[in-house]
Design a protein around this motif. Structure first.
Motif, PDB file in Angstrom:
ATOM      1  N   THR A   1      -7.150   1.450 -10.635  1.00 10.63           N
ATOM      2  CA  THR A   1      -7.999   0.903  -9.585  1.00 10.63           C
ATOM      3  C   THR A   1      -8.393  -0.537  -9.930  1.00 10.63           C
TER       4      THR A   1
ATOM      5  N   GLY B   1      -2.105   0.241  -6.034  1.00  5.02           N
ATOM      6  CA  GLY B   1      -1.261   0.734  -4.961  1.00  5.02           C
ATOM      7  C   GLY B   1      -0.169  -0.218  -4.530  1.00  5.02           C
TER       8      GLY B   1
ATOM      9  N   THR C   1      -5.072   4.133  -1.106  1.00  6.80           N
ATOM     10  CA  THR C   1      -5.973   3.662  -2.167  1.00  6.80           C
ATOM     11  C   THR C   1      -7.422   4.034  -1.893  1.00  6.80           C
TER      12      THR C   1
ATOM     13  N   ARG D   1       0.865  -1.190   0.000  1.00  8.72           N
ATOM     14  CA  ARG D   1       0.000   0.000   0.000  1.00  8.72           C
ATOM     15  C   ARG D   1       0.896   1.233   0.000  1.00  8.72           C
TER      16      ARG D   1
END
Length: 267
Positions: free
Chosen positions: A243, A248, A168, A164
């Motif tokens: 996405t 991420g 996100t 991450r």
């Protein structure tokens, strides 16, 4: 139907500083620092794509909305805010002809004389990243629409991980499904901007160690050891910027330490 037109703009501003020592007493070095910003409303289509030599930051696309070029203005894909480079050559002051060891025997000079170190150290901040989303409708060519941005998106450095790298949850993909999260009637483009998050920085040390052996007045041999990423520092690739799956996350890194040895005869 595809067409080309000369309508992109770009600008670059920077502060550049340099400290240099010319070769003296066996030492020379050059230290350079740049604090800069490159802005554009047209992506550098070739330098950061699979067709070029740059780092692919995942934004290989045309403008999401050709009639709203203002929404395309942001940091270039190759924009680096801070960059520092140090390079130099140091001929170790040992052996015949130097202050230390000028009276050494030939055998001692053969072992300890003629050494040279040449480092190149580079450190820079990360590249600008643009968040994309899967297309809810075919908008043509290589165009990528962007999601809606509901928070900053960047994370503090102590919260970034390979799983991450940025926040996100700050991005909500638009959708064509009425009632679903992200649905806005008649809208396929989100409000997320260009180059709004940053990828990992880059730190690298390349080092050359060389030993010169004098054979005759006009002939010498040089044994070289070359170390690329000598510290074996992990430089991560860019995280996923679309996405969905892998969003991420960083799944690759640049080369680990590489060592090569060479022998040259110079005459």
């Amino acid at each position: 139907i595809q067409f080309l037109e000369n309508m992109g703009i770009s600008n670059y501003n920077s502060l550049q500083a340099k400290l240099e020592r010319r070769f003296s007493n066996g030492v020379t070095f050059l230290a350079s620092y740049t604090w800069g910003k490159a802005m554009t409303d047209s992506v550098d289509h070739l330098s950061t794509s699979g067709a070029g030599n740059g780092v692919d930051v995942g934004a290989f696309r045309e403008p999401q909305n050709p009639v709203n070029r203002r929404s395309e203005y942001g940091p270039s894909e190759f924009d680096v805010t801070h960059r520092f480079v140090f390079s130099g050559v140091w001929q170790l002051p040992f052996g015949r002809g130097h202050a230390v060891g000028s009276g050494w025997s030939r055998g001692t000079d053969l072992l300890l004389g003629g050494w040279e170190l040449s480092p190149i150290f580079t450190a820079q901040t990360g590249l600008a990243l643009t968040i994309n989303q899967p297309q809810i409708t075919n908008i043509g060519g290589e165009r990528r629409s962007r999601p809606n941005r509901i928070a900053d998106g960047n994370l503090p450095s102590d919260q970034r991980t390979v799983d991450r790298w940025f926040d996100t949850s700050a991005f909500v993909a638009t959708t064509a499904t009425p009632g679903a999260v992200g649905f806005v009637p008649g809208t396929i483009f989100g409000n997320s901007g260009v180059g709004i998050v940053r990828g990992p920085g880059y730190v690298n040390l390349d080092l050359n160690v060389a030993k010169t052996f004098t054979i005759t007045e006009r002939v010498n041999a040089q044994l070289r050891g070359e170390f690329f990423n000598a510290l074996n520092h992990t430089n991560f690739g860019v995280p996923g910027v679309t996405t969905g799956a892998g969003f991420g996350q960083i799944v690759n890194a640049l080369d680990a330490r590489i060592i090569q040895v060479a022998l040259k005869l110079r005459f």
